[in-house]
Design an enzyme around this catalytic site. Structure first.
Site, PDB file in Angstrom:
ATOM      1  N   LYS A   1      -5.462  10.054  -4.953  1.00 50.78           N
ATOM      2  CA  LYS A   1      -5.284   8.647  -5.415  1.00 50.78           C
ATOM      3  C   LYS A   1      -5.985   7.878  -3.783  1.00 50.78           C
ATOM      4  CE  LYS A   1      -1.154   6.932  -5.629  1.00 50.78           C
ATOM      5  NZ  LYS A   1       0.277   6.709  -6.934  1.00 50.78           N
TER       6      LYS A   1
ATOM      7  N   ARG B   1       5.535  -1.614 -15.074  1.00 49.86           N
ATOM      8  CA  ARG B   1       3.725  -2.047 -14.661  1.00 49.86           C
ATOM      9  C   ARG B   1       3.145  -1.657 -15.607  1.00 49.86           C
ATOM     10  NH1 ARG B   1       2.075   1.738  -9.301  1.00 49.86           N
ATOM     11  NH2 ARG B   1       2.579   2.780 -10.747  1.00 49.86           N
TER      12      ARG B   1
ATOM     13  N   TYR C   1      -7.315 -13.482  21.985  1.00 49.76           N
ATOM     14  CA  TYR C   1      -7.079 -14.853  21.657  1.00 49.76           C
ATOM     15  C   TYR C   1      -6.483 -15.483  21.304  1.00 49.76           C
ATOM     16  CZ  TYR C   1     -11.492 -13.653  19.202  1.00 49.76           C
ATOM     17  OH  TYR C   1     -13.099 -13.206  18.763  1.00 49.76           O
TER      18      TYR C   1
ATOM     19  N   MET D   1     -10.752  -7.946  15.609  1.00 50.86           N
ATOM     20  CA  MET D   1     -11.642  -7.527  14.563  1.00 50.86           C
ATOM     21  C   MET D   1     -11.416  -6.026  14.617  1.00 50.86           C
ATOM     22  SD  MET D   1     -14.771  -8.760  12.961  1.00 50.86           S
ATOM     23  CE  MET D   1     -14.511  -9.593  12.018  1.00 50.86           C
TER      24      MET D   1
HETATM   25  C1  LIG Z   1       1.259   7.348  -6.905  1.00 51.72           C
HETATM   26  C2  LIG Z   1       1.779   7.738  -7.658  1.00 51.72           C
HETATM   27  C3  LIG Z   1       2.665   9.042  -7.480  1.00 51.72           C
HETATM   28  C4  LIG Z   1       2.634   9.560  -6.410  1.00 51.72           C
HETATM   29  O1  LIG Z   1       3.976   8.829  -5.125  1.00 51.72           O
HETATM   30  P1  LIG Z   1       4.138   9.052  -3.845  1.00 51.72           P
HETATM   31  O2  LIG Z   1       5.494   8.335  -4.133  1.00 51.72           O
HETATM   32  O3  LIG Z   1       3.818   8.848  -3.115  1.00 51.72           O
HETATM   33  O4  LIG Z   1       4.248  10.990  -4.166  1.00 51.72           O
HETATM   34  C5  LIG Z   1       3.285   9.801  -8.951  1.00 51.72           C
HETATM   35  N1  LIG Z   1       3.257   9.011 -10.150  1.00 51.72           N
HETATM   36  C6  LIG Z   1       2.205   8.040 -10.158  1.00 51.72           C
HETATM   37  C7  LIG Z   1       2.478   7.004 -11.701  1.00 51.72           C
HETATM   38  C8  LIG Z   1       1.698   7.374  -9.260  1.00 51.72           C
HETATM   39  O5  LIG Z   1       1.042   5.997  -9.143  1.00 51.72           O
END
Ligand SMILES: *Cc1c(COP(=O)(O)O)cnc(C)c1O
Length: 822
Positions: free
Chosen positions: A492, A589, A717, A766
């Site tokens: 991701k 979550r 700045y 920037m």
């Molecule tokens: C991102 C994610 C992981 C991986 O987590 P890490 O701490 O990067 O190993 C595993 N499971 C879910 C559901 C995630 O969103």
């Protein structure tokens, strides 16, 4: 399961020793590429330079328990069975042949169409393009890069699994007798013969023999697709009465090309097929690409893809960068990096590309001796000189003893060096300005060193991703897994900032089981780039469900509402749709809670076309020992809930809970699968085994200017950087728009310049920021490392109160990613 005894019968080997069954998952011939010892079979191949038997001891020590060997004893006369008492040992006459036999057996298990490609040029590109073009209809497995050799083909075909609906493999040979071995491994149903050029001529007695040998690939194919304008090829195909589907510019064929014209960046092709005239626009103009695309067109027509669809798909073709990469280089120059091969036909293709680039000032070619031409040297170099003089090249730099001997052939500006080292010794960057430089050399000349010299002072910021480090880290986590635990890797957020497609491709090659992305578009991008692994999408929005189905992506379903929407959107067919159920065990979550179950399962039962492939939960605090009790509680809740999921569904699903930190901390709870994330990229989240990982990413920039200021003056700045003494300041080319966090301002951040840590002075701007380099030797153009193996992400993150994840994923998309492997 493929048993060791089956392995013996497939390869006609003698079992020297059998201890117990192990899964046969990875076929290994290069001990450096070991990834998952438990499922590996090592083939001790004896080559010209190397003997695989020398690595048995090391591999045994690393846990490999299955070996294919050509002898029963080592050089000292000790029996392998005594040396490796826990290993299964199979004795064969020829390990490479055994590997090929196993791959051929594997191929025979699948009754799917397979496209086999051979020819002198264009194999890899045609393969990559066909994979792109056919991916809307098929789940394609293909040779990685140009794995087309006696070793590469079996390893490519071994990737075939029951998900694939189409295989595309390339085969290259340099000697008679080789194609007979590759044919049963690929067993193509559709053949493509791209063209015949001069590559490998020296291995054959005649061009005709070369064609005959290559045609052996298609002895059982249903059809051979080729261009009849290659007369020698056409003649042989007719003689051998091979069933064909052809195209031609000059004569009768299934597809007759009646006109090709260039219009801007496009080539317009007019062709006749089944008596109908069609028009097609190809998104490039060089001859080689047009030829490759016409082969692809023939395949699409043969497979009866509708005309309208064909144009649509061709529009989306992107160039295959693996051979000819264009890179920014010093002093406004651009390099075409073709340090891949150097034969006459390849040179013609590269010159074509050079000639087709928008004018960027002068054109230079750096060229090594040509190998493998099959011509006399005199004839060869006069042809080379002719090719070059026809192509508007301003300067020729020849490197190598033979090209130097023939320097009088080359007119105009030309210089010659005996070898690569000589050239590099005399290399002066200032001699090159605003040029387009084609770097083309046979592999032995190691022209990558020249490319490197031209790139060293690239201005700007790059994120370098070390592919070897990724593989190392992958292996580290795999070494912690039980042999049948599956591995899902999280790619991701652009693979944690590292480049999703490139990372996914590597993971696919190393045969992980699953990938996961956050959004549908990320998954689509993977599919469009030839990723065929199963992909879970964690945040599917209802408007993306159709897209998910179209690309064979599997949504995570985390709530009743989402499931209802998903069901509403399902097409009215019996096709199976794979989903993953997310359970909330304390992260709060996303996910179902036990209260949802009474509504959830009846809904699933009413829609048997929905298949729950897996169920999982996510730990809220696996990285911190402080939360161990809570993690244990989450795991135990999950086990109970997952069990209920299986009972209520009345079938088994894949259960998974551990992320990277979890794999290290709770090895006893691997269940059926784990989900590797940040660890792949080199950050060990618990901190306890950081030493075992290799940081994969280095963020680098360059010094733009160096200046001295006197005590009391200020920097940047808001005049935040105050010189409490006379100082030397370096401005570096990275700012918050590149993802360099503004919290690094005023000494919070550090970079490494010439091996020394230097603090940021003043506010991060920037596009740049300033560094205190007082007392150091620093000049414009020097490299500044922002994070990397010596300035770790974890360190840098801690300095501004964040986590490595954020720093990695913040690196902006305008920062160029460069992938390398040592
Ligand atoms: C991102 C994610 C992981 C991986 O987590 P890490 O701490 O990067 O190993 C595993 N499971 C879910 C559901 C995630 O969103």
């Amino acid at each position: 399961m493929l048993t060791f005894q089956k392995l013996a019968s497939v390869t006609h080997g003698d079992v020297l020793q059998f201890v117990q069954q192990h899964p046969v998952i990875h076929l290994l011939t290069d001990s450096r590429k070991l990834s998952q010892p438990a499922g590996t079979v090592f083939f001790a191949v004896t080559g010209k330079y190397n003997d695989g038997h020398n690595y048995l001891a090391a591999l045994y020590k690393q846990g490999v328990r299955q070996f294919i060997v050509e002898k029963a004893q080592d050089r000292r006369g000790f029996d392998y069975s005594k040396l490796y008492p826990e290993a299964n040992l199979l004795l064969v006459k020829d390990s490479l042949l055994a590997l090929q036999q196993l791959a051929a057996w594997h191929r025979a298990q699948f009754k799917i169409p397979v496209i086999g490609i051979t020819g002198s040029n264009g194999k890899t590109i045609v393969k990559e393009w066909l994979a792109q073009l056919l991916s809307p209809d098929e789940l394609v497995v293909k040779s990685p890069r140009s794995y087309n050799s006696q070793l590469g083909v079996p390893l490519s075909v071994w990737q075939l699994n029951s998900n694939h609906t189409l295989g595309i493999f390339e085969a290259g040979i340099s000697l008679p007798g080789e194609m007979e071995k590759l044919q049963p491994i690929i067993q193509p149903t559709i053949g493509i013969f791209t063209n015949i050029g001069t590559a490998h001529d020296e291995g054959f007695t005649s061009r005709q023999q070369k064609v005959q040998e290559k045609l052996k690939l298609f002895k059982d194919a249903d059809v051979l697709i080729y261009c009849t304008d290659y007369e020698l090829l056409h003649e042989q195909v007719r003689k051998q009465k091979i069933k064909s589907f052809t195209w031609s510019r000059h004569q009768e064929a299934d597809i007759t090309i009646t006109a090709t014209t260039t219009a801007g960046h496009k080539t317009i092709v007019v062709y006749t097929y089944r008596g109908e005239k069609q028009r097609l626009a190809l998104p490039f103009t060089d001859e080689a690409s047009v030829e490759n695309a016409l082969h692809c067109l023939a395949v699409l027509l043969y497979r009866e893809v509708p005309f309208a669809e064909i144009q649509d798909r061709l529009d989306k073709l992107h160039p295959v960068a693996m051979r000819l990469e264009m890179k920014e280089a010093i002093n406004g120059c651009y390099l075409i990096d073709d340090t891949y091969n150097n034969d006459l036909a390849g040179l013609a293709i590269a010159l074509d590309l050079l000639a087709n680039q928008p004018q960027r000032g002068k054109r230079t070619i750096i060229l090594s001796d040509l190998l493998e031409s099959g011509l006399s040297e005199d004839a060869l170099y006069s042809q080379v000189a002719l090719l070059i003089s026809n192509r508007d090249v301003d300067k020729v730099i020849g490197i190598g003893p033979t090209i130097s001997q023939h320097q009088l052939e080359f007119s105009g500006i030309a210089e010659f060096y005996h070898n690569t080292a000589d050239f590099l010794e005399q290399f002066n960057p200032d001699d090159f300005r605003n040029e387009l430089i084609l770097v083309k050399g046979a592999r032995v000349f190691e022209f990558e060193r020249i490319v490197h010299a031209f790139q060293q002072k690239v201005h700007g910021t790059v994120l370098e991703v070390n592919l070897d480090a990724l593989v190392h880290n992958l292996n580290f986590y795999r070494s912690k897994l039980a042999p049948d635990t599956k591995l899902m890797v999280m790619v991701k957020a652009f693979a944690y900032g590292s480049g999703s497609f490139e990372v996914a491709n590597l993971l696919q090659f190393h045969r992980v089981d699953y990938l996961a992305v956050a959004y549908a578009d990320e998954g689509v991008m993977l599919r469009e780039n030839g990723i065929t692994l199963p992909v879970m999408v964690m945040n599917p929005s209802p408007d993306s469900f159709a897209k998910l189905r179209q690309h064979n992506l599997e949504p995570e379903i985390y709530s009743l509402e989402l499931l209802q929407q998903y069901i509403k959107d399902l097409p009215d067919t019996t096709t199976r749709h794979r989903i993953h159920l997310k359970l909330d065990t304390g992260m709060h979550r996303l996910g179902f809670t036990p209260e949802d179950f009474d509504a959830l399962f009846p809904l699933l039962q009413q829609h048997p076309q929905i298949q729950v492939v897996s169920t999982f939960t996510h730990l809220a605090g696996a990285d911190e020992a402080l939360h161990n009790d809570f993690s244990q509680l989450q795991i135990s809740n999950f086990r109970t809930m997952a069990e209920e999921v299986e009972t209520r569904l009345n079938y088994k699903v894949i259960k998974h809970v551990l992320n990277s930190a979890g794999i290290v901390r709770f090895p006893e709870h691997q269940l059926d699968m784990v989900r590797l994330g940040i660890g792949l990229y080199g950050v060990e989240a618990t901190g306890s085994e950081q030493e075992a990982l290799k940081p994969a990413s280095t963020l680098k920039t360059t010094v733009s200017q160096v200046k001295t200021i006197v005590k009391g003056e200020t920097v940047g700045y808001s005049r935040k950087g105050i010189a409490d003494e006379d100082k030397t300041i370096a401005t570096i080319a990275i700012g918050y728009a590149d993802g360099y966090d503004r919290r690094f301002s005023n000494g919070a951040g550090q970079v490494i310049i010439n091996g020394k840590r230097c603090p940021i002075i003043g506010n991060v701007c920037m596009d740049m920021c300033m560094v205190d380099v007082t007392g150091l030797q620093v000049k414009a153009g020097d490299e500044a490392i922002v994070f990397g193996p010596k300035l770790t992400l974890t360190d840098m993150a801690t300095r501004i109160g964040t986590i490595p994840y954020e720093l990695l994923t913040n690196v902006s998309s305008r920062v160029k990613r460069i992938f390398f492997s040592e």
